[in-house]
Design an enzyme around this catalytic site. Sequence first.
Site, PDB file in Angstrom:
ATOM      1  N   ASP A  47      -1.086  -0.685   6.045  1.00 39.70           N
ATOM      2  CA  ASP A  47      -1.000   0.056   7.244  1.00 39.70           C
ATOM      3  C   ASP A  47      -2.705  -0.062   7.837  1.00 39.70           C
ATOM      4  O   ASP A  47      -2.891   0.300   9.139  1.00 39.70           O
ATOM      5  CB  ASP A  47      -0.786   1.545   7.300  1.00 39.70           C
ATOM      6  N   ASP A 103       0.900  -1.065  -0.040  1.00 44.69           N
ATOM      7  CA  ASP A 103       0.084  -0.083   0.013  1.00 44.69           C
ATOM      8  C   ASP A 103       0.912   1.213  -0.019  1.00 44.69           C
ATOM      9  O   ASP A 103       2.134   1.078   0.271  1.00 44.69           O
ATOM     10  CB  ASP A 103      -0.833   0.059   1.246  1.00 44.69           C
ATOM     11  N   ASP A 151      -0.023   5.269   1.029  1.00 45.22           N
ATOM     12  CA  ASP A 151      -0.095   6.096   2.117  1.00 45.22           C
ATOM     13  C   ASP A 151      -0.098   5.607   3.536  1.00 45.22           C
ATOM     14  O   ASP A 151      -0.869   4.622   3.690  1.00 45.22           O
ATOM     15  CB  ASP A 151      -1.525   6.987   1.634  1.00 45.22           C
TER      16      ASP A 151
END
Lengths: 306, 306
Positions: B245, B27, B29
Amino acid sequence: MSVSKCTRLSGALVKELLDSVDSVLFDCDGVIWRGDQAVPGAPQVINLLKEHGKKVFFVTNNSSKTRKMYADKMSKLGFNVNEEEVFGTAYCLAMYLRTVCKLQGKVYLIGGNAMRQELEAVGIQQTGVGPDHISGSQADWANVSLDPEVKAVVVGFDEHFSYMKLNRALQYLTQQGCLFVGTNRDTRLPLEGGKAVPGTGCLLQAVETAAQHQAQTVGKPNHFMYDCVASQYGVERDRCLMVGDRLDTDILLGSNCGLKTLLTLTGVSTVADAEAHQKSGCPERQGMVPDYYVESIADLLPALQG
Amino acid sequence: MSVSKCTRLSGALVKELLDSVDSVLFDCDGVIWRGDQAVPGAPQVINLLKEHGKKVFFVTNNSSKTRKMYADKMSKLGFNVNEEEVFGTAYCLAMYLRTVCKLQGKVYLIGGNAMRQELEAVGIQQTGVGPDHISGSQADWANVSLDPEVKAVVVGFDEHFSYMKLNRALQYLTQQGCLFVGTNRDTRLPLEGGKAVPGTGCLLQAVETAAQHQAQTVGKPNHFMYDCVASQYGVERDRCLMVGDRLDTDILLGSNCGLKTLLTLTGVSTVADAEAHQKSGCPERQGMVPDYYVESIADLLPALQG
């Protein structure tokens, strides 16, 4: 009187039902009018009910008109109505903030001028009415200027709904203690010819998704609108009839409040819809089965004229 | 290798895990960057993984950039990346319409220029990008002019989202056979300093409420983004690691696709969140428990440099 539910109301049963109630609550769109046309016979029914000494009230989830705007429309269509008999969500939401929440502070209003007027009529100031277009970048949006006096976010029908309004609501709602109230959850506003436009429920859902929690709503089927009428006029539940065209709002409100319920087929819901709820065996859906149904409220006329 | 889940990844276990995979999906961001800053050490990790012969891919739900825009941003931050390694939802949604839906016709696009570019790159024309303000009355809205070639409504991030766009989407979606596809359901876009702005999930929810049915989404945790990578690069599930995250998108995607999963703590989710899912006993929540976690993907550096 018949005890089975979803009974067609006709013949002697009409007078029997009317004799058993002192107050009648009517939904508006799809019940007493459709768009800008009165349902044929509806003005006579309303006016005769009042002549027979019944208390008549109008409860509508539509937040785009004030009580006065509704009363004016009704007068033009031939209904003998005054604005104190009208309970729209614009008015009821203002009453809710004032009497239940005892709001001290301003409102961030996603809504129109009618809501602004009803809020101001009970002494609540607002900010937010009108267009609010986007500018800048994400960091600007997250740091948009907020009115420090705002203590509640209110969502009603707003044709100027925008991403910026959604964002502003989120920024207010992340502040501690900010109230979150909506007028109603209707997903569509039905129009003539089977068409529809998005209802307040869509806007409320967007704000709730951003806020990650649900708003309190005052509109049908929530009991607050009935409470509003009952507290002002001393209505008795077991001598009160709720008349509407939607099972999920009107009839459910009646069931939630212990009223007698009458579905009229001039609007959204059908007898088949009601029967599907009845046969479902699901307790939550039983509340959407009306006691009675009529093709139109004009079916009440013979009993009132006789 | 340890079989208990949610294990802290450190020491010899790092090399063991990296040796067990050929491909790594990241991922963006909160994982390799935050806002406009690279996570310290992240460029070296990515570049060394590639030097060690690993295939590296980037899968992001953010629909506001094209593959090229992502690759340009990454290059500036020191990542050795080319655009074919980037799988954003703007690109993946275009691929979904082209390869899965085999769309013949145009798209009504609630989204921005990046989505328009990715659609056009696969030969799909669109209408809808940019502001669309309200005018007229409800009857005008219900009869708004529609493009007869539109066969799909697509919802991604759109800062110009408005009531008129919501209404236009509803009018298209009431036409028979109109497809309904969204990029992702993320409810908020987190920014630095704990702030956030409304995410695509809010807009999609508004349109779904109006349409009274759900859209198909291509973003994480839906398997389509992985399928997109795997079909183009021949990735083997059991030799692939998903790093993210967020438990509800990144880790769940990994679980849904049978990949190994690694949570990094530089973004949204915490170890406590993961442990709460693990202890819930709820099968649906087990998929959100990662195999491993690290404070930052920089924790992979020693094993890659050793």
